[in-house]
Design an enzyme around this catalytic site. Sequence first.
Site, PDB file in Angstrom:
ATOM      1  N   PRO A  54       4.432  13.923 -20.922  1.00 48.19           N
ATOM      2  CG  PRO A  54       6.457  15.006 -21.269  1.00 48.19           C
ATOM      3  CD  PRO A  54       5.117  15.202 -20.638  1.00 48.19           C
ATOM      4  NE  ARG A 106      -3.456   0.341   2.563  1.00 43.89           N
ATOM      5  CZ  ARG A 106      -4.375   1.008   1.870  1.00 43.89           C
ATOM      6  NH1 ARG A 106      -4.936   0.446   0.818  1.00 43.89           N
ATOM      7  NH2 ARG A 106      -4.732   2.223   2.221  1.00 43.89           N
TER       8      ARG A 106
END
Length: 564
Positions: free
Chosen positions: A564, A296
Amino acid sequence: MSEESKPVEPVVDETNAELKGKAIAQADPEADEHAESASEEEHEEEHAAEGSSDKKKKKKKKSKRSKVKEALTGSKSAPTDADFHKALDGLTPKEVKEFLALNPALAQEVSKASNSDNPSADQASDMLKKMSLQDIMTGLAAGGKNAKDMGSYKFWQTQPVPKFGEDNNLQEGPLRIQKVEEVDKEPSALIPGFEWVTMDLTKEEEIKEVYELLNKHYVEDDEAMFRFNYSPTILRWAMMPPGWKKEYHVGVRASQSGLLCAFISAIPVHLRVRDNVVTCSEVNFLAIHKKLRGKRLTPVLIKEITRRSNLDGIWQGLYTAGVVLPKPVSTCRYFHRAINWQKLYECGFSPLPANSKPQYQIRKYALPDDTAIKGLRPLQEKDIEAVMDLYHRYNKRFDMTPKMSREEALHWFLPKTGPGEQQAVWTYVVEDENNKITDFFSFFCIESTAIGNSKHNVIKVAYMFYYGTEVGLQDKFDKAALKKRLNDLVHDALIISKRYKFDVFNALTLMDNALFLEQQKFGAGDGQLHYYLFNYRVNPIAGGVDRKNQLDEENLSGIGLVMP
């Protein structure tokens, strides 16, 4: 964050909407039949142009499940919220459960609204009826990829992000107002055995560590055939624009070995969202070592980059993902144009269409050696003011787009590269006989690793970046003229990409791309990219695709942002 995507076969794309509704409605048991054509080449062109197949005509009463499928996937008549809600009434309890299984985001929202981890079919149906059809379709847009949720929906419920089911005509603006004094001065504690670090990307050894983490553990396609392979040069270009801060390059190391096992980055961006300019942290390159995917770390990384941004008085975030989270501002689809079809086929990237042969595909995607537009040349530094002016005027047509300073424009369009460094971006301008810059276009390079391929290691991929043309800025807007000009410009961009040994040219359905994708032989991909704003509510922005996930040439897109 970009999303790995591959072309889909035309027949697969054609039935994509039906497949999205497969848990609700069974497909027609009678397979589509295609007439054989005199030549395979004619068959391919006809198939690509029409994008449809002849079905045996058969009249029968529509079942309730068919009505639901039409309400979800679109039909000859556009469905409404009322159509969808009426169709929900006809679902069996099992079908309601299957419908929610298509999208964990919707399932989580339904569970929260009903105060039950396992709501009944009646409860789920009631909760779904409170959502708009647009929210439902947004949730289904990722075509089954939502099983890999980015982080936990329980985490997103605690964050200042719009929720599914909200009205789409709300006042736009921040969701939570804070002060710097309220921000924690220290990061949250990590699980034992790990520690926070700030990466210094000016040091070769540290950017190499980031490169290696991304190269092995960043975004890959569903079949684990391709993974982004950002070079150190591209990483510096993407993560170190004017205004970059070392503190926004956040890593997690294993305390004993010192191994870099997680990373997240952000850059500052001034984003125009309709009439407002918002200073955001553009979050990107979230990568976690595969062995730590169950720890997590994603929510922890997001909270930490948020905390560091907040300390600088930046309260909004911008990010993209291939999965559906609460709640997308817009959803665009990837399209791919083969440059070196043979290599793409050998890598498993491009399929061989039915009734075709490799030589026909090679011929289909062949490009000339020379460009056609008079006055086309590479961008020079002396052109930057003219390109900036054209960029800002052209991008006024879009609802969400970054504003650029001169320094930023130089960085994004004309970055300096040292000896032996890989070129990151290609920008070209068109100069007329009066020495005026009338057009420009740009594309950047990201390689993808061909995982486990014995013949090819990488695929060299060009990504459509920003462009602009005076043709789109006439007093009387002429879409047909703009379409012709964009097709001319992009055709030359494809030729240039071939010259520089690119294998494929990718583009999203943002900006005005829908005007040239089909004509320039781009094929629809299996990837989606969802745009999100953190701590900022904005009404939905068109993503260039319709409810059937097909190109929307009529409405185009309001997204004028490429990450990008």
